[in-house]
Each structure stands twice: as C-alpha cells, then as structure tokens.
Write a protein that holds these residues in place. Sequence first.
Motif, short mmCIF file in Angstrom:
data_model
loop_
_atom_site.label_atom_id
_atom_site.label_comp_id
_atom_site.label_asym_id
_atom_site.label_seq_id
_atom_site.Cartn_x
_atom_site.Cartn_y
_atom_site.Cartn_z
N ASN A 1 0.82 -1.21 0.00
CA ASN A 1 0.00 0.00 0.00
C ASN A 1 0.85 1.25 0.00
O ASN A 1 0.56 2.22 0.70
N TYR B 1 2.81 4.30 -2.21
CA TYR B 1 2.78 5.03 -3.49
C TYR B 1 4.02 5.85 -3.61
O TYR B 1 4.55 6.39 -2.64
N THR C 1 -8.28 2.98 3.27
CA THR C 1 -8.18 4.06 2.29
C THR C 1 -7.65 3.47 0.99
O THR C 1 -7.04 2.42 0.99
N VAL C 2 -7.89 4.18 -0.12
CA VAL C 2 -7.40 3.71 -1.40
C VAL C 2 -6.52 4.79 -2.02
O VAL C 2 -6.46 5.91 -1.53
N GLY C 3 -5.88 4.42 -3.10
CA GLY C 3 -4.95 5.32 -3.76
C GLY C 3 -5.58 6.65 -4.16
O GLY C 3 -4.96 7.71 -4.03
N ASN C 4 -6.84 6.58 -4.61
CA ASN C 4 -7.51 7.80 -5.04
C ASN C 4 -7.63 8.82 -3.91
O ASN C 4 -7.54 10.01 -4.15
N ASP C 5 -7.82 8.33 -2.67
CA ASP C 5 -7.90 9.24 -1.53
C ASP C 5 -6.62 10.03 -1.39
O ASP C 5 -6.61 11.23 -1.17
N LEU D 1 -4.42 10.53 -3.75
CA LEU D 1 -4.25 11.42 -4.89
C LEU D 1 -5.05 12.70 -4.72
O LEU D 1 -4.56 13.80 -4.97
N LYS D 2 -6.29 12.56 -4.24
CA LYS D 2 -7.14 13.74 -4.01
C LYS D 2 -6.46 14.70 -3.07
O LYS D 2 -6.39 15.89 -3.30
N TYR D 3 -5.93 14.13 -1.99
CA TYR D 3 -5.27 14.97 -1.00
C TYR D 3 -4.07 15.68 -1.63
O TYR D 3 -3.87 16.88 -1.45
N GLU E 1 1.70 3.51 -8.07
CA GLU E 1 1.59 2.56 -6.96
C GLU E 1 2.85 1.71 -6.94
O GLU E 1 3.31 1.23 -7.97
#
Lengths: 436, 304
Positions: free
Chosen positions: B225, B227, B265-269, B271-273, B285
Amino acid sequence: MNKIGLILSREYLVRVRKKSFIIMTFIGPILFGGITIVPIWLSKEAIEERVVYIKDDSGLFKGKFKDSDNTRYVFTEANLEEAKENVDRHVTPNLLYIPAIDIDQPKGVAFFSNSNPSFSLVNDLKNVLRDVIEEIKLDRSGLDKQVIENLKVSLDISTINLREGKETESNVGVATVVGYLGAFMTYFFIFYYGTQILRGVIEEKTNRIIEVIVSSVKPFQLMMGKILGIGFVGLTQFVLWVILTAAVSSGIFYAFGITKSDPGNQINQTMDIQDAEAIAAANSKSSEMFQAILSQDYTLIVFAFAFYFLGGFFLYGSLFAAVGSAIDHESDAQQFMLPITIPLIFSIIALTAVLNEPNGSLAFWLSVIPFTSPVVMMMRIPFEVPLWELLLSMVSLLAGFIFTTWIAGRIYRIGILIYGTKVNYKTLAKWFFVKS
Amino acid sequence: MATLYTDRINKDFIGHKALDDISINIPEGNIYGLLGPNGAGKTTLIRIITQIIMADSGVVYIDNRPITPRDIERIGYLPEERGLYKKMKVADQLLYLARLKGISRNDAVDRIRTWLKKLELDEWANKNVQDLSKGMQQKIQFISTIIANPEIIILDEPFSGFDPINADTIKDEILKLRENGATIIFSTHRMESVEELCDNIALINKSKKILEGSKVEIKNSFKSNTYYVEHKGDLVDMPKEFQLIKSEVNGEQIAKSEIMISDGTVGNDLLKYLVNSVQVVAFIEKIPTMNEIFINAVTQERHE
C-alpha cells in the motif's frame, strides 16, 4: 533398442572416420607384415654367395671345409699381412686365419671381415674346426672309429596329435607363436579399445552433454550403445587388419619370389632364425613344418579371437565405463583402473606357465575364469582345446560380462550426473546400492 | 498441449534432503518460473520431471496421469550445464539429438534446416561445434532442445551466455513457442527475465516450496500500500492515514516521496489529497519487483 542402435552407430561412425583409426588400420598390417617378412628378407639377403678365404698355417684343415649352397671356401697361400690388406680393400671380404695351433689348446684362430659376419657363418666355421680337432684327438686316443660312430645317436621326435581320430602332425613351435600372437592381440585390443570407452564416457561427462542425452535415453542404453559401438570399431579394425595383412604379406612374398608352391624354400629360411641347428635340416623336414603351419585351424582362431576380444572387451569395457562415469578427469582414473586391470595383466604373466602345460589345470581354470579367459584361451587354442572346455569358457565369459555390465550400469547411472565429488570405493558401493 | 503437476515429491541424497514434499502445478500453455537460490533443489526437481533420476516418493503427473518413460519424447530439456560433442558437425549433432527424441530422419533434416536458417546459423551447418563461438553454441543447444517440437519445454537458465541481442532473439522464440501451445518451465534466478516472461511462478528454498501462484497475484499479495510520488511543493501536516516513509529533493526542486496509506483508504484518496496540497508530477503505486519478493521470501526463511 532403437535408441541403442542410434547411439551405437554414432559412436561407431565418429571413431571409424577418425584419422587415428585410418592410420592404425594401415600401419598395423605393415607392422605385422614386416614382422613376418623382415626375417625372411634378411635370410634371403644372406643367401648371396660369399667366399671365405682361409689362411691355414697349421695345415690340418686342407679339404675339410665343404662348400655349401651359398658359401665357397678358398685356401690362400698369401701371407697374413697381405691377406688382411685384401680384406680391407674388399678384394677378399672374409678371411679365416688358422695359426699353427696346438690341438690341445687351440688358440689364435681369427676371422677377418669387412662387415659383421653372420652368426650362422661363424657357427659353421666353429663346427668344422671343432670336428676336425676332435677327430684328430680321437685318432690319437686310439679308439676304433666304428665304435665312435656307433656311440653317436641321432634322434628326432615328431609329435603327432591323435585327437579326434585323425593324425595331425602338430608342431609346438608354430602353436606357441600362433598362441602368443592371439593372446597378445586380445590383450592389446581389450586395453586399447577399453581405454576408448573410458575416454568417451569422461568426454561426455566433461562436455556436459550427458544431461541432454539422458533426458532422451536411459543411462544404461547410452552405456551399452557406447560399449557396443566401440566394440564394433575394434572388430572392424581387426577384420581390416586380417585382410590387409594377408594382402601385404602375399604381396611381399610375391615380390621376393617366394610363392606358396615352393614351400621348402620358404620354410628353410624361416628356420634360419628359429633354430640354428635346424639350418641343416633336409627339405622333407621343412615341408613337414609347413604342414604344421597349415595344420592350424585359422578359421577357429579368427572366430575365437572375435569372440574373446568382444567378450573380454565387454567385460572390461563396462567396468571402464563405470570408472569413467565416476571421475571428472582422466588423470583420476589410475586408482580405479589398476585393480580392474590386474587380472588382465596377470593373464599375460601366466602365459608362460600355461605354455608349459597347455592342457593342465592352471590353464584350464584360467581359461574358464572370465577375467583371464580371453587372453589365456587364445594361447591354448593352437594346442587344441577340448570342445566342452571351449564351450564352458565361452558361456562363463558371457555370464561374466552380463555380471560386470550389471554392476557397471548401476554405478554409471549415478556417476555420470555427479560432478566434483571425491570418489572412493565407498561412494561407488553406495551408488551401487541406490534404488532405482 | 500438456499439463503437468507434481504431487508431494521427496528426494533424499545420501544424508541430505534435496526435495521436501514438493507439489507444483503447471497450467498448460503457460510460462512457469521455477525460482530459488542456488542449491534450493530446482535442478533436482527438473531431473525428476525429466526422469533422469527417480523420486524417493511422490508422483509426476502429465495430462492427469502418472508420467511414463515414453513421455520423455514430449519433453525438451535445456540443462543449465550444457554441452555438445565438440568434434561433431552442427547438423549431424542436431540430427543425432533429434533422432534420440524419436524424430524420423527426414523430419529432423527439414526442421534442422529451418531452425538453422531462423537463427542465422545455416552457414555453420557443416562446421564442427568447437569452431563456433560460445553464443552460437548456445543457440545450437537451444535448437536441440526444441527440435522435436516438445509439448513441454524445460529451460534451466536459458539466457546465460547470451549477449543482449541473442538473448532477445531467444526470448522471442520462447514467446512464440508459448503461442504455439507449448508449456514452458523456466528455471532461473534472474528476476528481470521472470518479470518479462513468466505467467506463473513457484519459489523453492531449502528443498521446500514457499510460494506458488500467478505472477500478478503474488505481486499484489506482496503490495505494501505504498505510493511513489514526485511533486513540487512541501508535504506538511498530512492526515494520519497517510504516512510519509521517505522524501528527498533533487536539483530541480522535484521531491520524490514514498507514502504508505493505511487500511480502509485507497490510492484515489491519497491522490485527491495530494492534488489539493502540492503540484503532482508523478503518481505510481509501488508494486514489489520479483527481485524484492524473492529476496524478501528467502531472507525471511533464513531468519526463521
């Protein structure tokens, strides 16, 4: 079986095409031909007429030297210095000088020659001198000449073989030569081609091709294919040798004008070397000798050679293959090769004893035990071996090589895949007992 | 097409356990990587599959039945330690090896001609093997492995001894063989070739299988997990579900950071941050390489 055939033919073709095989094939017969021909050729040389000049200061020998086919005796009156000079200048190549000798102590007889005199000539001269002196001494002793004549015995034993209902005149000399030749050839072939197995196995191991091959065939098939292939190479060589030797020999016989239709001549010369006494033998006796040479059953000998060579070769060859599989380099072979080859070497050493009594119990046992039988039996065959002994020996050799092949196969299947391990007899035994 | 699996294979070499209950499953038409450090038992397992040696216990199944000596003709094997008869002509050698595999002479001659041409060796057909360069000899060896059109191809370190160009040629041929339906077992410890070629892998260490499965699944299961992010601007006061593992800045003021996200949580979370906080240049990833998985698994074993 088909795969063994493929392996066999590869092993065979690769070796038969080799330069060393071709060279051996041609040199062998020339060597063998040479061995039989050179003595004949040499004695033929000696047949050139020679003249021996005799300077006899004692006056005892006048008329005692009888001219023979190739030697003429001429008495010379020149003084010694002159005569010697003539020898030196090649005017008279041979000079026998007999000083005025005391017959009780005959000393100072000398033979001058501008080349080394032949053994038989010197022997002839010695015989005449001795006979004359003996005769004079006997004369002086006052014994009746007739009595002395009667005391002399002339004896000759002809050996006649009564086996199988027919009388065959056998000749121990011929049988000995033929036997030795067969025995040594077998020994040589087993050793020479056995070593090729060893090399072939090590080559496959060090080349690392072994793993590719055994992923297609069973190790045992590979081993058998190799042993058979090399065995046939040996057989091919032997057959070529027999043919070429016959060709070379008859070629040379022809070139020297000795033909089979003139056996007396041919034999006379062979005997020159064999036996100094026999030189004097009459022509009739020579043809008896020729009969003896012909009386050998060469078909049997050639067949027996093929059998005992192949049998002995398979027997030892499979053990050589096992050794080759166990080691990484040829230089490591020695410690294993020695114990294997001891019986082979022993059989060569035992040949003299076998020869003393070709049908004795030592000869019998050595020709039945498969480890010694190939060499020993080849020695015995010219002396005529009972059929049942021959068959027993062959069966035992067959059993012997099946046994050694089985042992070798068990070691080989493990050994060929193992690298870099220090191998001793204990490891070999462990491999042998590994279940398959 | 052929499937192959082994069931609880054990092999003992005089006092040393070489294989301990090894069961592997090789799907048909797959490139299967057999991985493991030196001395793990890969070669022993291969030798049992190729029937060079016998297992003490356990069975090799081909097409769901126990393997028989006849099946050997369906397997092509390129051993790690390779060799050819040095004083034999290239074409003769290939013919001999093909015929040992049960191919008829005529078939073999045709195939040899085709393959020598394909690998640009046709001029060398009548040369002795010892006159060829090492790379050419390796190609000949490769041809000898596949000349009989085996359904199962076992390659032990196939790329060793090849320059990059030849290695590429061979790689292409291996892929073509798979397209044509061959099942390929591929033993190596070079992870970059595993990365490129293998569909499935098994990892063997100290005579035991410690991992098996599809390459993608195994990689996913080893994901941490994490990135990898390249960005301009500083990352400050991140929420606690994002954990900065490391960060470094190079000359052009682009920072390279590794961020681990917590479960749930996922990668998109992330990225959004990030998009809201810094200028994102790259966002990847972090999937573990086979090399990392390999080293990880083997060293872990060592510590246990």
